[in-house]
Design a protein around this motif. Structure first.
Motif, PDB file in Angstrom:
ATOM      1  N   THR A   1       1.447   6.966  -6.828  1.00 11.35           N
ATOM      2  CA  THR A   1       0.391   7.915  -7.167  1.00 11.35           C
ATOM      3  C   THR A   1       0.809   9.346  -6.862  1.00 11.35           C
ATOM      4  N   LYS A   2       1.665   9.572  -5.857  1.00 11.20           N
ATOM      5  CA  LYS A   2       2.151  10.911  -5.534  1.00 11.20           C
ATOM      6  C   LYS A   2       3.120  11.414  -6.598  1.00 11.20           C
ATOM      7  N   LYS A   3       3.925  10.517  -7.176  1.00  4.26           N
ATOM      8  CA  LYS A   3       4.904  10.910  -8.187  1.00  4.26           C
ATOM      9  C   LYS A   3       4.201  11.364  -9.467  1.00  4.26           C
ATOM     10  N   ARG A   4       3.054  10.890  -9.792  1.00  8.85           N
ATOM     11  CA  ARG A   4       2.357  11.223 -11.031  1.00  8.85           C
ATOM     12  C   ARG A   4       1.785  12.557 -10.913  1.00  8.85           C
TER      13      ARG A   4
ATOM     14  N   ALA B   1       0.835  -1.204   0.000  1.00  8.07           N
ATOM     15  CA  ALA B   1       0.000   0.000   0.000  1.00  8.07           C
ATOM     16  C   ALA B   1       0.869   1.253   0.000  1.00  8.07           C
ATOM     17  N   ASN B   2       1.972   1.242   0.782  1.00 13.80           N
ATOM     18  CA  ASN B   2       2.884   2.389   0.807  1.00 13.80           C
ATOM     19  C   ASN B   2       3.513   2.613  -0.566  1.00 13.80           C
ATOM     20  N   LYS B   3       3.897   1.539  -1.228  1.00 18.76           N
ATOM     21  CA  LYS B   3       4.499   1.637  -2.550  1.00 18.76           C
ATOM     22  C   LYS B   3       3.500   2.204  -3.555  1.00 18.76           C
ATOM     23  N   LYS B   4       2.264   1.782  -3.425  1.00 17.51           N
ATOM     24  CA  LYS B   4       1.207   2.248  -4.324  1.00 17.51           C
ATOM     25  C   LYS B   4       0.952   3.744  -4.117  1.00 17.51           C
ATOM     26  N   THR B   5       0.944   4.199  -2.869  1.00 14.66           N
ATOM     27  CA  THR B   5       0.710   5.627  -2.608  1.00 14.66           C
ATOM     28  C   THR B   5       1.875   6.469  -3.093  1.00 14.66           C
ATOM     29  N   LYS B   6       3.096   5.953  -3.012  1.00 14.93           N
ATOM     30  CA  LYS B   6       4.266   6.692  -3.502  1.00 14.93           C
ATOM     31  C   LYS B   6       4.181   6.851  -5.019  1.00 14.93           C
TER      32      LYS B   6
END
Length: 149
Positions: free
Chosen positions: A146-149, A139-144
Motif C-alpha cells: 500500500t505504501k508503494k502505490r 500484514a507487513n507485506k500488505k502495508t509495504k
C-alpha cells in the motif's frame, strides 16, 4: 545396574540373582534356604522358569560359584533414597511389586478441573494484535504494497 556377587555379600534366602556364567547364563534364580553344605565361594540357588515362575514341589537347585552370579546394585544405607529401617529393604522382585502396588493403592485421584499446560494459540498474551508470525509478516507485506502505490 547389576554387579557380580562378591565374597562379602550376605545374600538372604529368596533373594533374586542372575546367572552370568555357566550353562544357565542369563537365567534368574533365588538363593536357597539351606546354605550349610556349600563352600565359602559358592551359593546354592533355586532356578526359576521363564517370567519369574518357580517350581513349588520340586526345586531345581544348583551350586554355583559367586563369580558366576550377579545381583541388582542397590544404593547403600548412606545414600539418599535408602530406608532407615533395614526390615523394609526390598530383596526380591515379587516383594518390590507388592510394595509398589501398596503405594499405588494409597494414592487418591481427584476429578477436579485440570489446568491445561498447552497455551491457547487464539489468546494473545503480550497485547500485540497478531497471533502468529505468519499473520505479522502478511500484514507487513500488505502495508509495504500500500505504501508503494
Amino acid at each position: 545396574g547389576m554387579r557380580m556377587v562378591s565374597m562379602t555379600d550376605n545374600l538372604m534366602p529368596g533373594e533374586s540373582v542372575t546367572i552370568i556364567g555357566g550353562d544357565h547364563k542369563g537365567g534368574t534364580a533365588r538363593v536357597s534356604d539351606d546354605q550349610s553344605n556349600v563352600a565359602f565361594d559358592e551359593l546354592l540357588i533355586d532356578l526359576e522358569l521363564e517370567y519369574g515362575l518357580s517350581l513349588n514341589d520340586s526345586k531345581l537347585s544348583l551350586t554355583m560359584k559367586r563369580c558366576n552370579l550377579a545381583m541388582w546394585d542397590y544404593p547403600s544405607m548412606e545414600e539418599d533414597w535408602s530406608s532407615t529401617n533395614p526390615e523394609s529393604q526390598v530383596r526380591s522382585i515379587p516383594d518390590s511389586r507388592n510394595r509398589l502396588l501398596n503405594v499405588l493403592n494409597t494414592l487418591s485421584v481427584s476429578d477436579g478441573k485440570k489446568k491445561s499446560l498447552v497455551p491457547n494459540p487464539k489468546k494473545v498474551s503480550n497485547g500485540s494484535k497478531f497471533v502468529s508470525s505468519r499473520e505479522r509478516k502478511a500484514a507487513n507485506k500488505k502495508t509495504k504494497k500500500t505504501k508503494k502505490r
